[in-house]
Design a protein around this motif. Structure first.
Motif, PDB file in Angstrom:
ATOM      1  N   PHE A  59      57.815 -56.814 -61.351  1.00  0.00           N
ATOM      2  CA  PHE A  59      59.117 -57.258 -60.869  1.00  0.00           C
ATOM      3  C   PHE A  59      59.096 -57.644 -59.397  1.00  0.00           C
ATOM      4  O   PHE A  59      59.498 -58.727 -59.026  1.00  0.00           O
ATOM      5  CB  PHE A  59      60.164 -56.170 -61.104  1.00  0.00           C
ATOM      6  CG  PHE A  59      61.502 -56.517 -60.521  1.00  0.00           C
ATOM      7  CD1 PHE A  59      62.336 -57.403 -61.178  1.00  0.00           C
ATOM      8  CD2 PHE A  59      61.908 -55.993 -59.313  1.00  0.00           C
ATOM      9  CE1 PHE A  59      63.556 -57.756 -60.648  1.00  0.00           C
ATOM     10  CE2 PHE A  59      63.131 -56.344 -58.761  1.00  0.00           C
ATOM     11  CZ  PHE A  59      63.958 -57.225 -59.435  1.00  0.00           C
ATOM     12  N   PRO A 133      62.080 -65.510 -68.661  1.00  0.00           N
ATOM     13  CA  PRO A 133      63.015 -65.833 -67.563  1.00  0.00           C
ATOM     14  C   PRO A 133      64.124 -64.789 -67.412  1.00  0.00           C
ATOM     15  O   PRO A 133      64.637 -64.589 -66.307  1.00  0.00           O
ATOM     16  CB  PRO A 133      63.601 -67.185 -67.970  1.00  0.00           C
ATOM     17  CG  PRO A 133      62.992 -67.568 -69.256  1.00  0.00           C
ATOM     18  CD  PRO A 133      62.006 -66.552 -69.687  1.00  0.00           C
ATOM     19  N   ASN A 134      64.483 -64.100 -68.496  1.00  0.00           N
ATOM     20  CA  ASN A 134      65.553 -63.112 -68.399  1.00  0.00           C
ATOM     21  C   ASN A 134      65.126 -61.875 -67.628  1.00  0.00           C
ATOM     22  O   ASN A 134      65.954 -61.076 -67.213  1.00  0.00           O
ATOM     23  CB  ASN A 134      66.017 -62.688 -69.791  1.00  0.00           C
ATOM     24  CG  ASN A 134      66.719 -63.826 -70.467  1.00  0.00           C
ATOM     25  OD1 ASN A 134      67.441 -64.578 -69.823  1.00  0.00           O
ATOM     26  ND2 ASN A 134      66.480 -63.987 -71.758  1.00  0.00           N
ATOM     27  N   PHE A 135      63.822 -61.690 -67.465  1.00  0.00           N
ATOM     28  CA  PHE A 135      63.334 -60.505 -66.766  1.00  0.00           C
ATOM     29  C   PHE A 135      63.526 -60.641 -65.255  1.00  0.00           C
ATOM     30  O   PHE A 135      63.581 -59.660 -64.531  1.00  0.00           O
ATOM     31  CB  PHE A 135      61.865 -60.267 -67.128  1.00  0.00           C
ATOM     32  CG  PHE A 135      61.219 -59.160 -66.362  1.00  0.00           C
ATOM     33  CD1 PHE A 135      61.799 -57.899 -66.321  1.00  0.00           C
ATOM     34  CD2 PHE A 135      60.034 -59.365 -65.669  1.00  0.00           C
ATOM     35  CE1 PHE A 135      61.212 -56.872 -65.601  1.00  0.00           C
ATOM     36  CE2 PHE A 135      59.441 -58.342 -64.954  1.00  0.00           C
ATOM     37  CZ  PHE A 135      60.037 -57.088 -64.918  1.00  0.00           C
ATOM     38  N   LYS A 136      63.672 -61.858 -64.752  1.00  0.00           N
ATOM     39  CA  LYS A 136      63.926 -62.096 -63.322  1.00  0.00           C
ATOM     40  C   LYS A 136      62.811 -61.598 -62.415  1.00  0.00           C
ATOM     41  O   LYS A 136      63.073 -61.106 -61.324  1.00  0.00           O
ATOM     42  CB  LYS A 136      65.243 -61.438 -62.874  1.00  0.00           C
ATOM     43  CG  LYS A 136      66.474 -61.969 -63.561  1.00  0.00           C
ATOM     44  CD  LYS A 136      67.719 -61.345 -62.951  1.00  0.00           C
ATOM     45  CE  LYS A 136      68.380 -60.392 -63.919  1.00  0.00           C
ATOM     46  NZ  LYS A 136      69.605 -59.813 -63.432  1.00  0.00           N
ATOM     47  N   SER A 137      61.568 -61.668 -62.866  1.00  0.00           N
ATOM     48  CA  SER A 137      60.473 -61.234 -62.010  1.00  0.00           C
ATOM     49  C   SER A 137      60.437 -62.066 -60.730  1.00  0.00           C
ATOM     50  O   SER A 137      60.564 -63.283 -60.775  1.00  0.00           O
ATOM     51  CB  SER A 137      59.143 -61.388 -62.734  1.00  0.00           C
ATOM     52  OG  SER A 137      58.093 -61.249 -61.809  1.00  0.00           O
ATOM     53  N   ASN A 138      60.253 -61.390 -59.593  1.00  0.00           N
ATOM     54  CA  ASN A 138      60.161 -62.113 -58.325  1.00  0.00           C
ATOM     55  C   ASN A 138      58.804 -62.766 -58.125  1.00  0.00           C
ATOM     56  O   ASN A 138      58.616 -63.544 -57.203  1.00  0.00           O
ATOM     57  CB  ASN A 138      60.431 -61.168 -57.156  1.00  0.00           C
ATOM     58  CG  ASN A 138      61.864 -60.700 -57.147  1.00  0.00           C
ATOM     59  OD1 ASN A 138      62.722 -61.307 -57.766  1.00  0.00           O
ATOM     60  ND2 ASN A 138      62.124 -59.622 -56.445  1.00  0.00           N
ATOM     61  N   ILE A 139      57.831 -62.405 -58.959  1.00  0.00           N
ATOM     62  CA  ILE A 139      56.502 -62.997 -58.793  1.00  0.00           C
ATOM     63  C   ILE A 139      56.126 -63.862 -59.991  1.00  0.00           C
ATOM     64  O   ILE A 139      54.968 -64.211 -60.171  1.00  0.00           O
ATOM     65  CB  ILE A 139      55.422 -61.922 -58.548  1.00  0.00           C
ATOM     66  CG1 ILE A 139      55.435 -60.882 -59.663  1.00  0.00           C
ATOM     67  CG2 ILE A 139      55.611 -61.258 -57.199  1.00  0.00           C
ATOM     68  CD1 ILE A 139      54.182 -60.023 -59.666  1.00  0.00           C
ATOM     69  N   ALA A 140      57.132 -64.211 -60.806  1.00  0.00           N
ATOM     70  CA  ALA A 140      56.859 -65.036 -61.991  1.00  0.00           C
ATOM     71  C   ALA A 140      56.201 -66.355 -61.594  1.00  0.00           C
ATOM     72  O   ALA A 140      55.473 -66.948 -62.381  1.00  0.00           O
ATOM     73  CB  ALA A 140      58.137 -65.284 -62.767  1.00  0.00           C
ATOM     74  N   GLY A 141      56.468 -66.811 -60.349  1.00  0.00           N
ATOM     75  CA  GLY A 141      55.917 -68.075 -59.883  1.00  0.00           C
ATOM     76  C   GLY A 141      54.394 -68.125 -59.952  1.00  0.00           C
ATOM     77  O   GLY A 141      53.822 -69.193 -60.144  1.00  0.00           O
TER      78      GLY A 141
END
Lengths: 512, 306
Positions: A59, A133-141
């Motif tokens: 996250f 996308p629903n998890f809202k990870s800040n490092i998904a990028g």
């Protein structure tokens, strides 16, 4: 007694009274601070600047959390701390099947700290969770190219990407593998006490006070020397230094150059971040290539490194990449400091003293405000008329990463750039590509950057980045700044070499 | 009494609501928190997606509506930064901060009252001058600097106390003493002024002339009447500390207090958490003020609540 002497003596007396009050307030039955005198030390106390926000590695983008979790949770691949070469971790083999499919073979006989076996299910779960996308990870990028993951066998997984992704191996070093069974049974546990496959397990987290790790005796890899790790959170640099001198802690991260001489032992490593001053190459005064070159000659980075950071900073080698990053161009060298050349270029460009707006912020990075002021003054010395605008961090972010892509960028803006995937693509896709979130450079390099980003032939890809870096050197997008060294303070008896990737690995520490 | 309480609570409600509204509007005007949450290099698409998920692309009034409905149900939302109920996170450091502030106020009272009384009894004496100069020094010394100096002397040189952290009583000494210095200075001056005022009153002359020992004149009569001012001032100091004044002390001594939490929450632009903390602090301050009001009859029976 004359009046003056009298008032002086009153001040002196007052000082004595206040100190004695303090002393009496401190009590007399004072105990000694706990001194570690055990002959065989197997517990290490580490001070980090602040408490982690969570243990959910998927996250948050939180360095304090990483200082803990990098010892608890592992990724499929990892980096060699010295050479930055990708080496196997939970995966034994990573190979590309076609342009968009990667085959991952997993390490057999690995168990999580709670006893669950490590299988393909855990990998598939971890990938699906972070790209949701629903998890809202800040490092998904970091995993923007991931489309799906499929279980092939108990110890084999396929990762499907949206297009060719040459940085896949590096991305896998950032993908932390979670314990699927535990996550499904108690989804909230990951916020405080996640169980991974790493060499240490979280024994306790007393919020606000400490986090304790214990060695995982079932670890598949080399057994670490240190048994117990005690993390403390000390924000103030001077206090971290004082605690280190006192032996209350054995290891402290983020030490200031000023305190180095007072510490028992220090080790340094170049950080992942370079300062840079992005210039507006699209519109305004700085659009002229010669003016941007003039600015490049005008800055005496060596003086900045020596006077602001006591030499604990190295000058960017003509690009904001480290030699260990993919795409580094070894033929480039930093622009020399040459005031005459800068003035001559300004004259050739016909610069008539138009005001240059220089946007800065303060307090996010070590002495960032001072660095900005020094750069601005050096630009003025070369003949630029500079107007420094110091903004609050969030406002500054809004200027660097504008919500409205059509807004006019400032002539110059100072930032630190961290390359999280150790690959030139990260830098150029953000700061040069016209669709990048912080770009103010003309379209000229777009095609080359997109080609290099999807090129799977590593030799060709390397050449493409070298060419881009060369262009950016001649027709600068920014002033290449400096890389401030990370300083770790340690007790005399601690043995540790800080890693190139800045990760804090207790398993690589030992006592003399 | 009942009407007084009702009135005060109503006023308190207005204050807390006003503070919440102000904080809501202020947080929304300091820029998009998405930029702070995501890594610096995140793409425009990522930023837009997170903005939408946090509901920050809704009109301000709609966001305010959601917020008010949530608060009415006691729900401040989840902290974006810590992924936990914002109220839980906001309440966590409160006991520690109250304890530390309480100890500091007690320490300052223990020294300030005798010092203030003695100065008032012999105004312009050497003791008075020394006391007022020291209290001025106490007010002027920046407490983070004082904290570091105390660490240097008492931890690094003398090894009496640990530099930082929490634990047994020895961990409390340096932070609470550092924190006590400023209120010590201020309360000393308040005690002195209040006592000077009372000692001039006619009832003191009466007490003295009926042959009451000076000790009782000072403590039972003058000090008791000065009590209202002293309690008000101490309460104010305590409130200030709980409202985050302890921040520098927490940073220097590595302590888990509400001050650092506020600063972190603002730094992270964690709107739900900022709102929850300010709400909790507002409630604390209002409650503290009611307590102070209610204590007045102890010192002055003529005080009536209407």
């Amino acid at each position: 007694m004359n009046k003056r002497l009298k008032s002086v003596s009153i001040v002196l007396l007052s000082l004595v009274v206040s100190t004695s009050l303090l002393l009496s307030g401190c009590g007399s039955a004072a105990p000694n601070t706990p001194q570690s005198t055990a002959t065989k030390k197997d517990t290490i106390a580490i001070a980090i600047p602040s408490e982690p926000s969570t243990m959910d590695v998927q996250f948050a983008d939180d360095g304090n959390m990483r200082a803990v979790t990098d010892n608890v949770i592992e990724s499929l691949l990892t980096l060699d701390g010295k050479t930055m070469k990708v080496i196997p971790a939970l995966a034994t083999e990573v190979s590309r099947i076609d342009n968009t499919t990667w085959d991952i073979k997993l390490r057999p006989n690995v168990t999580f700290q709670n006893g669950n076996p490590f299988t393909a299910d855990d990998v598939v779960y971890s990938i699906k969770r972070i790209i949701d996308p629903n998890f809202k990870s800040n490092i998904a990028g970091f995993f923007a190219t991931f489309k799906d993951a499929q279980k092939i066998g108990d110890l084999e997984v396929h990762i499907i990407t949206t297009g060719p992704d040459p940085s896949m191996p590096t991305r896998l070093t950032l993908l932390d593998i979670l314990n699927q069974k535990e996550m499904l049974a108690s989804p909230d546990k990951i916020k405080t006490a996640v169980s991974g496959t790493g060499p240490y397990k979280i024994a306790s987290w007393m919020k606000g006070q400490r986090i304790v790790l214990e060695r995982n005796d079932n670890y598949w890899g080399t057994k670490p020397a240190i048994k117990t790790v005690n993390y403390r959170f000390i924000e103030e640099d001077a206090t971290r230094a004082a605690a280190l001198r006192n032996g209350e802690i054995d290891f402290a991260t983020n030490m200031l150059p000023e305190y180095v001489s007072t510490l028992p032992q220090i080790q340094t490593a170049e950080g992942l971040e370079f300062s840079l001053v992005r210039m507006n190459a699209v519109s305004g005064v700085m659009k002229d290539q010669k003016i941007r070159q003039a600015a490049s000659y005008a800055i005496n980075w060596d003086a900045i490194s020596k006077s602001l950071y006591q030499g604990y900073a190295s000058i960017a080698p003509g690009q904001v990449l480290k030699p260990s990053y993919f795409g580094f161009n070894k033929n480039l060298k930093a622009y020399p400091f040459d005031l005459a050349k800068a003035k001559q270029l300004l004259a050739e460009a016909g610069y008539k003293g138009e005001t240059i707006t220089f946007v800065g912020e303060q307090g996010r990075w070590l002495k960032d405000g001072e660095q900005e002021q020094a750069i601005a003054q050096m630009l003025r010395d070369a003949g630029f008329k500079v107007d420094v605008k110091m903004l609050a961090f969030s406002q500054w972010l809004g200027v660097l990463f504008p919500q409205d892509p059509t807004s006019t960028p400032p002539d110059m803006i100072f930032t630190f750039h961290s390359n999280d995937i150790y690959d030139a693509d990260r830098t150029y896709s953000t700061y040069v590509l016209t669709t990048g979130s912080a770009s103010s450079y003309p379209k000229t390099l777009d095609a080359q950057i997109i080609a290099a980003r999807t090129e799977l032939d590593t030799t060709k890809r390397q050449q493409e980045y070298e060419a881009i870096s060369q262009t950016l050197y001649d027709n600068p997008a920014w002033l290449n700044g400096i890389n401030i060294k990370d300083i770790d303070g340690m007790g005399k008896d601690v043995v540790y070499q800080p890693r190139e990737d800045m990760r804090l690995k207790v398993s690589e520490m030992s006592f003399k | 009494m009942a009407t007084y309480l009702l009135k005060t609570l109503l006023k308190a409600l207005v204050v807390v609501l006003g503070v919440s509204l102000l904080v809501f509007v202020l947080t929304r005007s300091i820029g998009n928190p998405v930029n702070t949450m995501l890594p610096l290099g995140a793409s425009m698409a990522e930023r837009a997606r997170l903005t939408h998920q946090l509901g920050l692309d809704k009109p301000l009034l709609a966001q305010l509506g959601d917020y008010v409905v949530g608060v009415a149900q006691g729900n401040f939302g989840e902290s974006w930064w810590q992924q936990e109920s914002a109220l839980t996170v906001a309440l966590r450091p409160l006991p520690f901060t109250i304890e530390l502030s309480g100890i500091a106020v007690v320490i300052s009272l223990v020294f300030a009252i005798p010092l203030g009384i003695l100065s008032a009894l012999k105004p312009r004496s050497l003791l008075d001058k020394v006391a007022s100069t020291s209290s001025m020094l106490g007010i002027c010394v920046p407490n983070f600097w004082l904290g570091l100096i105390l660490i240097l002397i008492f931890s690094n040189l003398l090894h009496w106390f640990p530099t930082s952290g929490t634990g047994g009583w020895q961990y409390w000494v340096l932070p609470s003493v550092t924190l006590a210095v400023l209120p010590l200075g201020r309360i000393t001056q308040i005690v002195r002024t209040a006592m000077l005022e009372q000692l001039r009153e006619l009832y003191i002359v009466t007490a003295r002339s009926k042959g009451l020992p000076e000790f009782w004149v000072v403590t039972r009569h003058a000090l008791k009447n000065a009590g209202v001012q002293i309690v008000t001032m101490s309460g104010w100091e305590l409130g200030r500390m709980i409202a985050g004044y302890t921040i520098a002390i927490e940073a220097v001594f590595g302590l888990p207090g509400i001050g650092s939490l506020i600063v972190d929450a603002i730094g992270q632009q964690d709107f739900p958490l900022i709102q929850a903390i300010t709400f909790v602090i507002a409630i604390c301050i209002v409650f503290l003020n009611i307590l102070i009001d209610l204590s007045y009859p102890l010192f002055n029976p003529r005080v009536k609540f209407k």
